[in-house]
Design an enzyme around this catalytic site. Structure first.
Site, PDB file in Angstrom:
ATOM      1  N   LYS A  93     -16.283 -10.787  21.839  1.00 12.07           N
ATOM      2  CA  LYS A  93     -16.888 -10.652  23.164  1.00 12.07           C
ATOM      3  C   LYS A  93     -17.593  -9.306  23.262  1.00 12.07           C
ATOM      4  CE  LYS A  93     -15.389 -11.114  28.033  1.00 12.07           C
ATOM      5  NZ  LYS A  93     -14.226 -11.437  28.890  1.00 12.07           N
ATOM      6  N   SER A 135     -14.765 -15.387  31.778  1.00  9.20           N
ATOM      7  CA  SER A 135     -15.925 -14.625  31.398  1.00  9.20           C
ATOM      8  C   SER A 135     -16.139 -14.515  29.883  1.00  9.20           C
ATOM      9  CB  SER A 135     -15.816 -13.204  31.966  1.00  9.20           C
ATOM     10  OG  SER A 135     -14.728 -12.514  31.384  1.00  9.20           O
ATOM     11  N   SER A 145      -9.896 -15.416  32.037  1.00 11.47           N
ATOM     12  CA  SER A 145     -11.134 -15.396  31.257  1.00 11.47           C
ATOM     13  C   SER A 145     -10.979 -15.741  29.778  1.00 11.47           C
ATOM     14  CB  SER A 145     -11.815 -14.035  31.397  1.00 11.47           C
ATOM     15  OG  SER A 145     -12.350 -13.909  32.682  1.00 11.47           O
TER      16      SER A 145
END
Lengths: 465, 51
Positions: A81, A159, A183
């Site tokens: 990420k 996310s 997330s």
């Protein structure tokens, strides 16, 4: 390389590397090229790193040639990420104000994976600022709305959006994501991959963007529970650079897992047939179950207050500079600004109630080993729909464990999301939540479930580039 | 790190003014819910500081 490689779990790739069916450099090139070619189709790619990866993989090959073996992650490509710093390269946090940001220190988790011989092939997209206190739309990302490999008109979840999409589409064997409140679990559930949210403090966050100091966690999204265990073992451990570090390590020890027949679960399928069926699979394997409900707390207001306060404090310079208005999502912009107005008394009250939440969960786990519920009751929303629109599909009834994601994050509990079927062609999943540092138990239950089902092996229709 | 679950509130018009009001309202609603929740006076906050 064929699809058999792109969708193989870590354990299989590792075995094939050792048999010299391919080299680490060949594997890094194949995954790196695939991520670079297909990642943009899903808006999943933040930064391709194929050249860097192949160079690193050649060094790994040289080590393996000298019989310097580092374990099952050696030579395995992965994605991270884009809130994890990789020195000398852009780390955007998914947000326009940081799109040219280059940090000079690599995140601890990336250093740990590098030490295990894993090879970073790309940074993956995310919701801007990991969602901040709240956001309204899948568009809330520097990279555009992340598309779900199972249906390009639907969202991947967030996310850790690119992490979920990239693993699902076979662009990386595993990815790192992060979770403050859902997330990791959201993209795992919506994309049909297996995701692990570790206990708060088990994995260092040094070098990761902070959104909420007391809630942030980093964890893996993988093809199955076993792979999650292998990755967690590599990234866990105390870190003096992370003030929230628990100073504990994790060793994946499935051989010492308690028998499923010795375990008792508190369950709530919420009347969803697919969730009840999944729980039934574990029950047939010998798991004792009883109906469970969450301790009675205002989980939403506690989370809103803590997250809103901490995020606003962290991003106060962004707000003060006015650059906060460069974010995509109006709701996030206004929630960040409003977070500065939350009184200290409310933050402290929320943190005091949180102590009681933690204590109540401790009591709950005296009697139960694990809680099991749908990860989310709905499937991924359509990209065109605002996230505050009613969830697609039939509206589920109330679930006594319905706030388990908020509650589990507030209490710092580990959770494993495992795919358990499809609704309207989209993946659905259950979550297993246990007491702090019970990751081995969750992983063994998840593995048991995946030995009896094949949902985690299903592949979305990914056409060649 | 935050999902739609944290984002789900009644739909608010997509204007800065409306979202600003909604954000303040959300904080106010949370504060009221917390205020209503009674806790023992001895309860300490759930964070720790390591010197």
């Amino acid at each position: 390389m064929t699809d058999d490689v792109f969708y193989a779990p870590i354990t299989e790739l590792s075995a094939r590397l050792r048999k010299k069916e391919f080299s680490a450099a060949e594997l890094a090139k194949a995954f790196g090229d695939r991520l670079a070619a297909l990642g943009p189709r899903y808006n999943a790619l933040a930064l391709p790193l194929t050249e860097v990866a192949v160079k690193r993989a050649k060094a790994v090959d040289a080590e393996m040639k000298r019989d310097r073996l580092r374990g099952p992650l050696q030579g395995i490509p992965f994605g991270a990420k884009d809130l994890l710093a990789f020195a000398g390269h852009r780390t955007t946090w998914g947000a326009k104000p940081y799109e040219m940001q280059v940090l000079d220190e690599t995140a601890t988790v990336l250093n740990k994976l590098d030490g295990s011989g894993a090879v970073l092939v790309g940074k993956l997209s995310m919701i801007e600022l990991a969602g901040g206190p709240s956001y309204r739309s899948a568009e809330a990302s520097l990279f555009g709305p992340c598309k779900n490999p199972w249906d390009l008109t639907r969202w991947s979840g967030g996310s850790s959006s690119g992490s979920g999409a990239a693993v699902a589409a076979g662009l990386v064997p595993f990815a790192l994501g992060s979770e403050t409140s859902g997330s990791i679990l959201s993209p795992s559930a919506y994309c049909g991959v297996t995701g692990l949210r570790p206990t708060y403090g088990l994995v260092s966050r040094h070098g990761a963007m902070a959104l909420s100091w007391t809630l942030d966690k980093i964890g893996p999204l993988c093809r199955n529970a076993e792979d999650c265990g292998l990755v967690l073992q590599a990234i866990s451990g105390g870190d003096p650079k992370d003030p929230g570090s628990a100073g504990k390590s994790f060793y994946y020890t499935p051989q010492y897992a308690r028998k499923i027949t010795e375990l008792k679960a508190g369950v709530a399928g919420g009347g969803l047939a697919w969730a009840e069926t999944a729980i039934g699979v574990l029950r047939e394997a010998g798991l004792k179950t009883e109906a469970a409900k969450l301790p009675d707390f205002p989980y939403g207001p506690i989370l809103t207050t803590i997250l809103g306060s901490e995020a606003a404090s962290i991003f106060e310079p962004l707000i003060a500079s006015g650059k906060v208005d460069q974010l995509q999502d109006i709701r996030q912009i206004e929630r960040l600004k409003a977070g500065l107005q939350i009184p200290a008394k409310d933050y402290l009250k929320a943190m005091r109630i949180r102590s009681l939440v933690r204590d109540k969960f401790r009591e709950l786990f005296y009697d139960l080993d694990v809680l099991i519920a749908p990860t989310y009751p709905n499937i991924a929303s359509r990209l065109a729909d605002p996230l505050d629109a009613p969830a697609p599909g039939p509206q589920p009834g109330p679930n006594p464990l319905g706030a388990l994601i908020q509650a589990g994050n507030l209490a710092g509990l580990p959770a494993l999301s495992v795919p358990c079927g499809f609704e309207a062609g989209m993946p659905v999943a259950i979550q297993l939540v246990g007491p702090p540092f019970s990751e081995n138990l969750l992983l063994s239950l998840g593995h048991e479930f995946q030995q009896r089902t094949d949902w985690h092996k299903r592949r979305p229709p990914v056409a060649a580039a | 790190m935050v999902t739609r679950a944290a984002a789900q509130t009644a739909s608010v018009p997509l204007t800065t003014a409306a979202q600003a009001v909604a954000a303040k309202d959300a904080n106010q609603r949370a504060a009221e819910a917390l205020a209503k929740f009674e806790i023992p006076i001895s309860t300490e906050p759930a964070f720790q500081f390591k010197a």
